[in-house]
Design a protein around this motif. Sequence first.
Motif, short mmCIF file in Angstrom:
data_model
loop_
_atom_site.label_atom_id
_atom_site.label_comp_id
_atom_site.label_asym_id
_atom_site.label_seq_id
_atom_site.Cartn_x
_atom_site.Cartn_y
_atom_site.Cartn_z
N ILE A 54 0.97 -1.20 -0.18
CA ILE A 54 -0.04 0.05 -0.12
C ILE A 54 1.05 1.31 0.04
N ALA A 55 1.91 1.34 0.76
CA ALA A 55 2.76 2.30 0.77
C ALA A 55 3.41 2.56 -0.72
N LYS A 56 3.80 1.60 -1.23
CA LYS A 56 4.26 1.87 -2.51
C LYS A 56 3.45 2.17 -3.42
N LEU A 57 1.98 1.68 -3.48
CA LEU A 57 0.97 2.33 -4.44
C LEU A 57 0.79 3.62 -4.20
N LEU A 58 0.76 4.14 -2.92
CA LEU A 58 0.28 5.49 -2.43
C LEU A 58 1.65 6.36 -2.72
N ASP A 59 2.87 5.94 -2.92
CA ASP A 59 4.01 6.47 -3.13
C ASP A 59 4.40 7.34 -1.84
N VAL A 60 4.20 6.81 -0.55
CA VAL A 60 4.35 7.48 0.73
C VAL A 60 5.52 6.36 1.42
N PRO A 61 6.58 6.90 2.02
CA PRO A 61 7.59 6.48 2.66
C PRO A 61 6.94 5.42 3.77
N LEU A 62 7.10 4.13 4.03
CA LEU A 62 6.62 3.31 4.96
C LEU A 62 6.44 3.77 6.46
N PRO A 63 7.67 4.31 6.85
CA PRO A 63 7.40 5.05 8.15
C PRO A 63 6.56 6.33 8.30
N ASP A 64 6.16 6.91 7.53
CA ASP A 64 5.34 7.90 7.45
C ASP A 64 3.90 7.51 7.29
N LEU A 65 3.72 6.39 6.71
CA LEU A 65 2.37 5.64 6.49
C LEU A 65 2.01 5.08 8.05
N LEU A 66 3.15 4.57 8.73
CA LEU A 66 2.96 4.05 10.06
C LEU A 66 2.87 5.03 11.09
N GLY A 67 3.10 6.39 10.59
CA GLY A 67 2.96 7.32 11.62
C GLY A 67 4.22 7.77 12.22
N PHE A 68 5.53 7.39 11.77
CA PHE A 68 6.79 7.84 12.32
C PHE A 68 6.94 9.06 11.64
N GLU A 69 7.59 9.96 12.32
CA GLU A 69 7.91 11.32 11.80
C GLU A 69 9.36 11.22 10.91
N SER A 70 9.47 11.18 9.69
CA SER A 70 10.46 11.08 8.75
C SER A 70 11.59 11.89 9.33
N SER A 71 11.29 13.23 9.95
CA SER A 71 12.66 13.95 10.46
C SER A 71 13.49 13.43 11.35
N MET A 73 13.75 9.85 11.89
CA MET A 73 14.27 8.79 11.46
C MET A 73 14.30 8.60 10.10
N SER A 74 15.25 8.31 9.37
CA SER A 74 15.03 8.06 7.89
C SER A 74 14.53 6.72 7.74
N GLU A 75 14.06 6.31 6.54
CA GLU A 75 13.45 5.23 6.12
C GLU A 75 14.19 4.14 6.35
N ALA A 76 15.56 4.43 5.78
CA ALA A 76 16.74 3.35 5.95
C ALA A 76 16.93 2.93 7.28
N GLU A 77 17.04 3.83 7.99
CA GLU A 77 17.51 3.80 9.51
C GLU A 77 16.30 2.86 10.33
N TRP A 78 15.11 3.44 10.05
CA TRP A 78 13.87 2.50 10.53
C TRP A 78 13.90 1.05 10.03
N GLN A 81 16.33 -0.69 12.01
CA GLN A 81 16.15 -0.96 13.25
C GLN A 81 14.99 -2.34 13.28
N GLU A 82 14.18 -1.99 12.26
CA GLU A 82 13.13 -3.39 12.31
C GLU A 82 13.80 -4.76 11.79
N ASN A 83 14.64 -4.37 11.03
CA ASN A 83 15.30 -5.76 10.49
C ASN A 83 16.16 -6.39 11.77
#
Length: 125
Positions: A54-71, A73-78, A81-83
């Motif tokens: 869904i995040a890809k289809l909506l062209d939204v970074p996954l952390p943003d969709l999940l409610g994390f502030e992108s400022s 934590m970067s998506e790569a860092e998130w 951490q998730e990994n």
Amino acid sequence: MNIASNLSEKIRQIRLQKGLSQENMADMLGLSTTAYGDLERGRTELSVSRVENIAKLLDVPLPDLLGFESSSMSEAEWLRQENTRLLAANSRLQNELDQWKLKFRHWLGEGVIREIGQQRERIGF
């Protein structure tokens, strides 16, 4: 509102901002319109892979969709951490599985040995 309903509502809002219909999203996800509607209403539990799609289809970074502030934590860092969290959980589950396998082998072994002993007694060994 809980996390799941917040996520469902956020998906709906972004979909509307992008000018997509539920039918569009359902088609792109390979779902029926009813199934997709249930997803947006929070009636269907979302899997991680579904949220990623869904995040890809909506062209939204996954952390943003999940409610994390992108400022903060970067998506790569998130994702790193998730990994790390998932690897630790996987390791814990693998250890638990190994313990159950040992117990099963022990229980099975005792049962087989007992059965063989009983059979040997019946035939006079």
